[in-house]
Design an enzyme around this catalytic site. Structure first.
Site, mmCIF file in Angstrom:
data_model
loop_
_atom_site.group_PDB
_atom_site.id
_atom_site.type_symbol
_atom_site.label_atom_id
_atom_site.label_comp_id
_atom_site.label_asym_id
_atom_site.label_seq_id
_atom_site.Cartn_x
_atom_site.Cartn_y
_atom_site.Cartn_z
ATOM 1 N N GLU A 294 1.001 -15.032 -44.715
ATOM 2 C CA GLU A 294 2.084 -14.601 -43.677
ATOM 3 C C GLU A 294 1.631 -14.426 -42.374
ATOM 4 O O GLU A 294 0.116 -14.010 -42.165
ATOM 5 C CB GLU A 294 2.973 -13.378 -44.171
ATOM 6 C CG GLU A 294 4.381 -13.717 -45.012
ATOM 7 C CD GLU A 294 5.294 -14.519 -44.069
ATOM 8 O OE1 GLU A 294 4.942 -14.526 -42.584
ATOM 9 O OE2 GLU A 294 6.377 -14.560 -44.243
ATOM 10 N N ARG B 130 8.092 -1.656 -46.710
ATOM 11 C CA ARG B 130 6.772 -2.173 -46.003
ATOM 12 C C ARG B 130 7.256 -3.116 -44.803
ATOM 13 O O ARG B 130 8.401 -3.724 -44.747
ATOM 14 C CB ARG B 130 6.220 -3.037 -46.732
ATOM 15 C CG ARG B 130 6.688 -4.260 -47.498
ATOM 16 C CD ARG B 130 5.543 -5.410 -48.068
ATOM 17 N NE ARG B 130 6.164 -6.628 -48.308
ATOM 18 C CZ ARG B 130 6.571 -7.631 -47.946
ATOM 19 N NH1 ARG B 130 6.167 -7.604 -46.276
ATOM 20 N NH2 ARG B 130 6.973 -8.893 -48.527
ATOM 21 N N ASN C 178 7.304 -6.587 -42.597
ATOM 22 C CA ASN C 178 7.430 -7.949 -42.848
ATOM 23 C C ASN C 178 7.173 -8.900 -41.488
ATOM 24 O O ASN C 178 6.433 -8.329 -40.600
ATOM 25 C CB ASN C 178 8.544 -8.206 -43.641
ATOM 26 C CG ASN C 178 8.584 -9.654 -44.378
ATOM 27 O OD1 ASN C 178 7.634 -10.277 -45.043
ATOM 28 N ND2 ASN C 178 9.515 -10.338 -44.163
ATOM 29 N N GLU D 173 12.344 -5.884 -52.862
ATOM 30 C CA GLU D 173 13.533 -6.874 -52.384
ATOM 31 C C GLU D 173 14.804 -6.702 -53.077
ATOM 32 O O GLU D 173 15.725 -7.634 -52.974
ATOM 33 C CB GLU D 173 13.027 -8.351 -52.483
ATOM 34 C CG GLU D 173 11.758 -8.644 -51.871
ATOM 35 C CD GLU D 173 11.068 -10.110 -51.817
ATOM 36 O OE1 GLU D 173 12.025 -10.888 -52.135
ATOM 37 O OE2 GLU D 173 9.849 -10.442 -51.792
ATOM 38 N N ASN E 129 13.153 -12.139 -41.201
ATOM 39 C CA ASN E 129 12.386 -13.224 -40.912
ATOM 40 C C ASN E 129 12.586 -14.011 -39.761
ATOM 41 O O ASN E 129 13.779 -13.712 -39.091
ATOM 42 C CB ASN E 129 12.407 -14.218 -42.251
ATOM 43 C CG ASN E 129 11.224 -13.862 -43.316
ATOM 44 O OD1 ASN E 129 9.980 -13.760 -42.802
ATOM 45 N ND2 ASN E 129 11.412 -14.007 -44.365
ATOM 46 N N ASP F 25 12.368 -18.910 -43.551
ATOM 47 C CA ASP F 25 11.485 -17.996 -43.515
ATOM 48 C C ASP F 25 10.882 -17.706 -42.143
ATOM 49 O O ASP F 25 11.767 -17.731 -41.244
ATOM 50 C CB ASP F 25 10.273 -18.114 -44.624
ATOM 51 C CG ASP F 25 9.369 -17.074 -45.198
ATOM 52 O OD1 ASP F 25 9.062 -16.198 -44.443
ATOM 53 O OD2 ASP F 25 9.535 -16.869 -46.314
#
Length: 291
Positions: free
Chosen positions: A17, A100, A102, A121, A147, A198
């Site tokens: 990522e 967390r 992202n 999630e 995202n 994403d």
């Protein structure tokens, strides 16, 4: 127009990522979120260095040649690439062990949009923050998997998705501060497309490139949301694109191998690698964060 990206780095990331091209080091950086690692590689794919952390790290903004502002599970932290020295810039959900960071990206103004989410999630408890010049503000709440954070070249439009919704949204932003100055509206409904939206990035022409988790591809959307072209990827879990290389005409794509079955892993042996394709379109230079 359909083309195919090729494997550049067989990094075997559980969750690759946050890729970005470091303009001062001329290297592509990317994270393996689940394994708490940061990679730096040359344009040809040669891995230059790997850093390990004692907490989840998901994204970063460039401060200068030797320092990054890294979005960790407890805050935005200054990290020295040479010494490993860490110092806190601002805490982010440090008292919540369930969340967390992202997907996150720097606005042309130097503002850093930082997304958070539940580690499991299972609930829509994520938030999107705006950090600039010492101030942290909340932009959105109740996100499940934030995202596709990215911005138009003039800094007047922000794009974003909550991945499970299969809708990419847009809103007007102040080009000087990166703050939203209007309502969110639909940019592209991708429910009938491949996979889930994403990570995303906007090129120098104002077109949005969106990685498709579970869709084996990245899709280029025109400014009106329509599909302009598709780049195929030989693994299914494509997570985020970034432009880089000397002329910013290489598209790098991170991928993941987490959650794949034994059968899928047998078919996708290089899942979790970084893929790349040379394009005739340049990306945007990575802005430096305004601390």
């Amino acid at each position: 127009m359909n083309q195919t990206a090729e494997l550049l780095i067989d990094s075997q990331c559980a969750l690759g990522e946050g890729p970005f091209w470091h303009p001062l080091r001329q290297q592509v950086f990317f994270f393996d979120i689940n394994n708490r690692k940061l990679f730096a590689a040359e344009a040809d794919g040669a891995v230059a260095q790997i850093w390990s952390f004692d907490e989840i790290v998901a994204a970063a903004a460039v401060i200068d040649a030797d320092n990054l502002a890294i979005a960790t599970e407890t805050g935005l932290k200054r990290y020295n690439l040479l010494t490993g020295a860490v110092s806190l810039i601002v805490p982010i959900e440090a008292d919540n062990g369930l969340t967390r960071t992202n997907d996150s990206r720097v606005h042309p103004s130097g503002a850093f949009w930082i997304g958070t989410m539940r580690k499991d999630e299972d609930a829509a408890e994520g938030t999107v923050y705006h950090y600039r010049a010492g101030k942290l503000s909340v932009i959105r709440r109740a996100a499940k998997v934030p995202n596709a954070t990215c911005f138009s070249p003039d800094g007047r439009i922000a794009y974003w998705t909550d991945t499970p919704t299969k809708q990419i949204l847009q809103c007007p932003t102040d080009p000087a501060t990166g703050m939203p100055i209007g309502e969110w509206s639909l940019f592209a409904d991708v429910a009938d497309g491949r996979g889930f939206p994403d990570g995303a990035v906007v090129d120098s022409e104002g077109y949005l490139w969106n990685a498709k988790w579970g869709g084996n591809c990245v899709v280029r959307h025109a400014p009106d949301g329509t599909v302009d072209r598709i780049i195929e990827v030989p693994v299914s879990q494509v997570s985020c694109p970034a432009f880089g290389g000397p002329e910013l005409k290489t598209l790098f794509l991170t991928t993941a191998n987490k959650t794949l079955s034994a059968e899928q892993l047998a078919e996708e042996k290089v899942a979790g690698g970084v893929f790349a394709i040379a394009l005739d379109i340049a990306g945007q230079p990575e802005p430096l964060i305004t601390l």
